[in-house]
Design an enzyme around this catalytic site. Structure first.
Site, PDB file in Angstrom:
ATOM      1  N   PRO A 112      48.501 -12.723  39.496  1.00  0.00           N
ATOM      2  CA  PRO A 112      47.835 -13.762  40.282  1.00  0.00           C
ATOM      3  C   PRO A 112      48.512 -15.124  40.205  1.00  0.00           C
ATOM      4  O   PRO A 112      48.921 -15.566  39.131  1.00  0.00           O
ATOM      5  CB  PRO A 112      46.423 -13.822  39.685  1.00  0.00           C
ATOM      6  N   ASN A 113      48.615 -15.742  41.374  1.00  0.00           N
ATOM      7  CA  ASN A 113      49.133 -17.106  41.555  1.00  0.00           C
ATOM      8  C   ASN A 113      50.650 -17.205  41.427  1.00  0.00           C
ATOM      9  O   ASN A 113      51.216 -18.268  41.711  1.00  0.00           O
ATOM     10  CB  ASN A 113      48.449 -18.097  40.588  1.00  0.00           C
ATOM     11  N   ARG A 157      53.530 -24.472  43.033  1.00  0.00           N
ATOM     12  CA  ARG A 157      52.419 -24.658  42.106  1.00  0.00           C
ATOM     13  C   ARG A 157      52.928 -25.315  40.819  1.00  0.00           C
ATOM     14  O   ARG A 157      53.844 -24.786  40.181  1.00  0.00           O
ATOM     15  CB  ARG A 157      51.895 -23.252  41.802  1.00  0.00           C
ATOM     16  N   TYR A 200      56.104 -24.552  36.071  1.00  0.00           N
ATOM     17  CA  TYR A 200      56.634 -23.252  36.495  1.00  0.00           C
ATOM     18  C   TYR A 200      57.971 -23.343  37.244  1.00  0.00           C
ATOM     19  O   TYR A 200      58.498 -22.316  37.669  1.00  0.00           O
ATOM     20  CB  TYR A 200      55.606 -22.532  37.366  1.00  0.00           C
ATOM     21  N   ASN A 259      54.690  -9.964  34.539  1.00  0.00           N
ATOM     22  CA  ASN A 259      54.075 -11.262  34.310  1.00  0.00           C
ATOM     23  C   ASN A 259      52.684 -11.143  34.916  1.00  0.00           C
ATOM     24  O   ASN A 259      52.523 -11.200  36.139  1.00  0.00           O
ATOM     25  CB  ASN A 259      54.867 -12.391  34.968  1.00  0.00           C
ATOM     26  N   ALA A 281      47.234 -15.056  34.599  1.00  0.00           N
ATOM     27  CA  ALA A 281      46.052 -15.285  33.757  1.00  0.00           C
ATOM     28  C   ALA A 281      45.374 -13.984  33.318  1.00  0.00           C
ATOM     29  O   ALA A 281      44.658 -13.975  32.309  1.00  0.00           O
ATOM     30  CB  ALA A 281      45.055 -16.175  34.488  1.00  0.00           C
ATOM     31  N   GLU A 288      56.525  -8.003  28.551  1.00  0.00           N
ATOM     32  CA  GLU A 288      55.676  -9.075  29.074  1.00  0.00           C
ATOM     33  C   GLU A 288      56.485 -10.355  29.198  1.00  0.00           C
ATOM     34  O   GLU A 288      57.171 -10.748  28.253  1.00  0.00           O
ATOM     35  CB  GLU A 288      54.516  -9.266  28.078  1.00  0.00           C
ATOM     36  N   HIS A 321      56.481 -14.553  30.594  1.00  0.00           N
ATOM     37  CA  HIS A 321      55.796 -15.743  31.107  1.00  0.00           C
ATOM     38  C   HIS A 321      56.827 -16.823  31.341  1.00  0.00           C
ATOM     39  O   HIS A 321      57.692 -17.064  30.468  1.00  0.00           O
ATOM     40  CB  HIS A 321      54.732 -16.240  30.126  1.00  0.00           C
ATOM     41  N   ARG A 341      50.590 -24.089  25.045  1.00  0.00           N
ATOM     42  CA  ARG A 341      49.675 -24.629  26.063  1.00  0.00           C
ATOM     43  C   ARG A 341      48.220 -24.504  25.586  1.00  0.00           C
ATOM     44  O   ARG A 341      47.968 -24.473  24.395  1.00  0.00           O
ATOM     45  CB  ARG A 341      49.927 -23.910  27.400  1.00  0.00           C
TER      46      ARG A 341
HETATM   47  C1  DQA Z   1      51.976 -17.551  33.298  1.00  0.00           C
HETATM   48  C2  DQA Z   1      51.119 -18.158  32.187  1.00  0.00           C
HETATM   49  C3  DQA Z   1      49.657 -17.868  32.406  1.00  0.00           C
HETATM   50  O1  DQA Z   1      48.873 -18.448  31.380  1.00  0.00           O
HETATM   51  C4  DQA Z   1      49.207 -18.422  33.735  1.00  0.00           C
HETATM   52  O2  DQA Z   1      47.853 -18.094  33.969  1.00  0.00           O
HETATM   53  C5  DQA Z   1      50.065 -18.016  34.865  1.00  0.00           C
HETATM   54  C6  DQA Z   1      51.505 -17.979  34.671  1.00  0.00           C
HETATM   55  C7  DQA Z   1      53.466 -17.946  33.160  1.00  0.00           C
HETATM   56  O3  DQA Z   1      54.287 -17.307  33.798  1.00  0.00           O
HETATM   57  O4  DQA Z   1      53.790 -18.913  32.458  1.00  0.00           O
HETATM   58  O5  DQA Z   1      49.591 -17.783  35.968  1.00  0.00           O
HETATM   59  O6  DQA Z   1      51.899 -16.134  33.192  1.00  0.00           O
END
Ligand code: DQA
Length: 150
Positions: free
Chosen positions: A9-10, A17, A22, A74, A77, A98, A100, A107
């Site tokens: 997501p996102n 964003r 990011y 990735n 959240a 995994e 990020h 954070r």
């Molecule tokens: C993320 C870190 C997560 O906490 C966050 O919710 C994201 C992006 C990252 O790539 O740093 O959406 O996975």
């Protein structure tokens, strides 16, 4: 070798964003660079992104059902609370790494927990897009040497 790259997501908003967190490159930019890097290593990548938990779970199942050798994920959240995603990863029996973009450990407190980390072979956080490349390298090394000689 055939790997799946899953973004949750996102992450489709990457580049637009919170660029200070990011980065300013889009997910397509990152994926295209990653595809080129992998091709140079003889690795084929398949990219998937969704904002929906169920679609991500199906994409994780397909790592097994469609015969991928492993997966870079990735989970955004969902990383921090989706036990369903964790169970899906475990169900495949395949190696997952995994990733990020940001350093989740530096954070907010809620980002310090990853419920998927225990079912992944490793976690890379805070190295931006390089993290995806390192994850592909890790899966290639894992595949070549087997789990006991990582
Ligand atoms: C993320 C870190 C997560 O906490 C966050 O919710 C994201 C992006 C990252 O790539 O740093 O959406 O996975």
């Amino acid at each position: 070798m055939k790997l799946r790259v899953i973004n949750g997501p996102n992450l489709n908003m990457t580049g637009r964003r919170e660029p200070s967190v990011y980065g300013s490159e889009t997910l397509d930019d990152i994926n295209n660079q990653l595809r080129d890097f992998a091709q140079g290593q003889g690795i084929t990548l398949d990219f998937f992104q969704s904002n929906s938990e169920g679609a991500l779970i199906d994409a994780v199942h397909d790592v097994l059902l469609k015969g991928f050798d492993g997966c870079v994920i990735n989970a955004g959240a969902y990383t921090h609370y989706s036990f369903a995603l964790r169970d899906a990863i475990a169900a495949t029996g395949k190696p997952f790494v995994e990733v990020h973009l940001s350093n989740i450990h530096a954070r907010e407190e809620f980002r310090h927990t990853s419920v998927i980390a225990p079912v992944c072979i490793g976690q890379i956080a805070g190295l931006g897009k390089l993290g995806y490349q390192l994850a592909v390298e890790a899966l290639a090394a894992y595949d070549n040497k087997g789990p006991l000689e990582k």
